[in-house]
Design a protein around this motif. Structure first.
Motif, PDB file in Angstrom:
ATOM      1  N   ARG A  41     -20.459  76.900 -21.639  1.00 16.48           N
ATOM      2  CA  ARG A  41     -21.311  76.248 -21.133  1.00 16.48           C
ATOM      3  C   ARG A  41     -22.344  75.872 -22.088  1.00 16.48           C
ATOM      4  NH1 ARG A  41     -25.297  75.011 -17.749  1.00 16.48           N
ATOM      5  NH2 ARG A  41     -25.148  73.602 -16.249  1.00 16.48           N
ATOM      6  N   LYS A  42     -22.816  74.578 -22.020  1.00 19.51           N
ATOM      7  CA  LYS A  42     -23.836  74.575 -22.892  1.00 19.51           C
ATOM      8  C   LYS A  42     -24.839  73.545 -21.729  1.00 19.51           C
ATOM      9  CE  LYS A  42     -21.653  73.835 -27.189  1.00 19.51           C
ATOM     10  NZ  LYS A  42     -20.837  74.844 -27.018  1.00 19.51           N
ATOM     11  N   ASP A  43     -26.252  73.544 -22.277  1.00 19.99           N
ATOM     12  CA  ASP A  43     -27.196  72.986 -21.407  1.00 19.99           C
ATOM     13  C   ASP A  43     -28.345  72.371 -22.252  1.00 19.99           C
ATOM     14  OD1 ASP A  43     -28.490  71.759 -19.119  1.00 19.99           O
ATOM     15  OD2 ASP A  43     -28.801  73.616 -18.013  1.00 19.99           O
ATOM     16  N   VAL A  44     -29.487  71.534 -21.623  1.00 19.01           N
ATOM     17  CA  VAL A  44     -30.460  71.105 -22.268  1.00 19.01           C
ATOM     18  C   VAL A  44     -31.719  71.716 -22.143  1.00 19.01           C
ATOM     19  CG1 VAL A  44     -31.808  68.937 -22.907  1.00 19.01           C
ATOM     20  CG2 VAL A  44     -29.339  68.865 -23.064  1.00 19.01           C
ATOM     21  N   GLN A  45     -32.679  72.380 -22.785  1.00 16.25           N
ATOM     22  CA  GLN A  45     -33.976  72.769 -22.533  1.00 16.25           C
ATOM     23  C   GLN A  45     -35.094  71.733 -22.882  1.00 16.25           C
ATOM     24  OE1 GLN A  45     -34.586  76.012 -21.471  1.00 16.25           O
ATOM     25  NE2 GLN A  45     -36.712  76.133 -22.062  1.00 16.25           N
ATOM     26  N   PHE A  46     -35.656  71.115 -21.786  1.00 16.32           N
ATOM     27  CA  PHE A  46     -36.744  70.129 -22.036  1.00 16.32           C
ATOM     28  C   PHE A  46     -37.972  70.723 -21.012  1.00 16.32           C
ATOM     29  CE2 PHE A  46     -38.977  66.361 -20.566  1.00 16.32           C
ATOM     30  CZ  PHE A  46     -39.617  65.938 -21.949  1.00 16.32           C
ATOM     31  N   GLU A  47     -37.633  70.800 -19.942  1.00 17.55           N
ATOM     32  CA  GLU A  47     -38.585  71.042 -18.745  1.00 17.55           C
ATOM     33  C   GLU A  47     -39.730  72.120 -19.122  1.00 17.55           C
ATOM     34  OE1 GLU A  47     -35.440  70.604 -18.181  1.00 17.55           O
ATOM     35  OE2 GLU A  47     -35.420  68.680 -17.051  1.00 17.55           O
ATOM     36  N   THR A  48     -39.189  73.119 -19.638  1.00 11.30           N
ATOM     37  CA  THR A  48     -40.137  74.174 -20.159  1.00 11.30           C
ATOM     38  C   THR A  48     -41.210  73.848 -21.385  1.00 11.30           C
ATOM     39  OG1 THR A  48     -38.352  75.619 -19.645  1.00 11.30           O
ATOM     40  CG2 THR A  48     -40.261  76.514 -20.954  1.00 11.30           C
ATOM     41  N   TYR A  49     -40.530  72.900 -21.960  1.00 16.31           N
ATOM     42  CA  TYR A  49     -41.740  72.322 -23.209  1.00 16.31           C
ATOM     43  C   TYR A  49     -42.462  71.504 -22.366  1.00 16.31           C
ATOM     44  CZ  TYR A  49     -37.551  74.104 -26.031  1.00 16.31           C
ATOM     45  OH  TYR A  49     -36.585  74.583 -26.725  1.00 16.31           O
ATOM     46  N   LEU A  50     -42.232  70.567 -21.499  1.00 16.32           N
ATOM     47  CA  LEU A  50     -43.001  69.783 -20.870  1.00 16.32           C
ATOM     48  C   LEU A  50     -44.097  70.607 -20.190  1.00 16.32           C
ATOM     49  CD1 LEU A  50     -43.896  66.856 -20.037  1.00 16.32           C
ATOM     50  CD2 LEU A  50     -42.388  66.955 -18.329  1.00 16.32           C
ATOM     51  N   SER A  51     -43.694  71.606 -19.291  1.00 13.70           N
ATOM     52  CA  SER A  51     -44.564  72.158 -18.382  1.00 13.70           C
ATOM     53  C   SER A  51     -45.601  73.007 -19.374  1.00 13.70           C
ATOM     54  CB  SER A  51     -43.598  73.410 -17.926  1.00 13.70           C
ATOM     55  OG  SER A  51     -43.694  73.554 -16.450  1.00 13.70           O
ATOM     56  N   ASN A  52     -45.186  73.628 -20.480  1.00 11.28           N
ATOM     57  CA  ASN A  52     -45.887  74.216 -21.431  1.00 11.28           C
ATOM     58  C   ASN A  52     -46.766  73.206 -22.108  1.00 11.28           C
ATOM     59  OD1 ASN A  52     -44.658  76.568 -21.090  1.00 11.28           O
ATOM     60  ND2 ASN A  52     -43.626  76.633 -22.831  1.00 11.28           N
ATOM     61  N   ALA A  53     -46.549  71.974 -22.203  1.00 15.90           N
ATOM     62  CA  ALA A  53     -47.346  71.023 -22.968  1.00 15.90           C
ATOM     63  C   ALA A  53     -48.508  70.558 -21.945  1.00 15.90           C
ATOM     64  CB  ALA A  53     -46.846  69.792 -23.295  1.00 15.90           C
ATOM     65  N   VAL A  54     -48.357  70.731 -20.522  1.00 15.39           N
ATOM     66  CA  VAL A  54     -49.380  70.194 -19.730  1.00 15.39           C
ATOM     67  C   VAL A  54     -49.897  71.112 -18.819  1.00 15.39           C
ATOM     68  CG1 VAL A  54     -48.234  67.710 -19.340  1.00 15.39           C
ATOM     69  CG2 VAL A  54     -47.831  69.471 -17.864  1.00 15.39           C
TER      70      VAL A  54
END
Length: 129
Positions: A41-54
């Protein structure tokens, strides 16, 4: 991407929508490979990057205005490479993938609605000036 401070939120929402679009493709690929031996299974990481940025700021407006959009790129990763509960060593659960796909579609439509609202707000602001 629009290069104006008036579009800061639109740019961030655009990055989030792009990540959601990529996640949709990844989830569809997981579903398509649900019966492929040894597929992981594969997935996408984005929300963590956004959380860290704000994170850690007092003003969200100021944070969004100064955010480095290049740090908000999504990454695709293989989830739990060593985990396999099936005899064919595939770790895709079709029920989980369908739920994740529905959740992601709701997220995408919400982001599109938010972008539309931002443009409506900008249009309203231009009418009053």
């Amino acid at each position: 991407m629009v290069l104006s401070n008036a579009y800061n939120y639109v740019n961030v929402l655009d990055k989030a929508a792009d990540a959601s679009w990529i996640r949709n493709d990844v989830l569809a690929n997981n579903i398509a490979n649900a019966d492929t031996p040894n597929y992981k299974r594969k997935d996408v990481q984005f929300e963590t990057y956004l959380s860290n940025a704000v994170a850690g700021t007092d003003s969200l407006d100021e944070t969004v205005a100064n955010i480095d959009l290049s740090t908000l790129e999504s990454t695709t990763y293989t989830e739990q490479m060593g985990l396999s509960y099936r005899m064919d060593r595939n770790n895709v659960d079709i029920s989980t993938e369908n739920v994740e796909l529905a959740k992601n579609q709701l997220r995408y439509y919400t982001l599109m609605s938010s972008i539309s609202n931002e443009f409506s707000n900008l249009k309203a602001a231009m009418r009053t000036t």
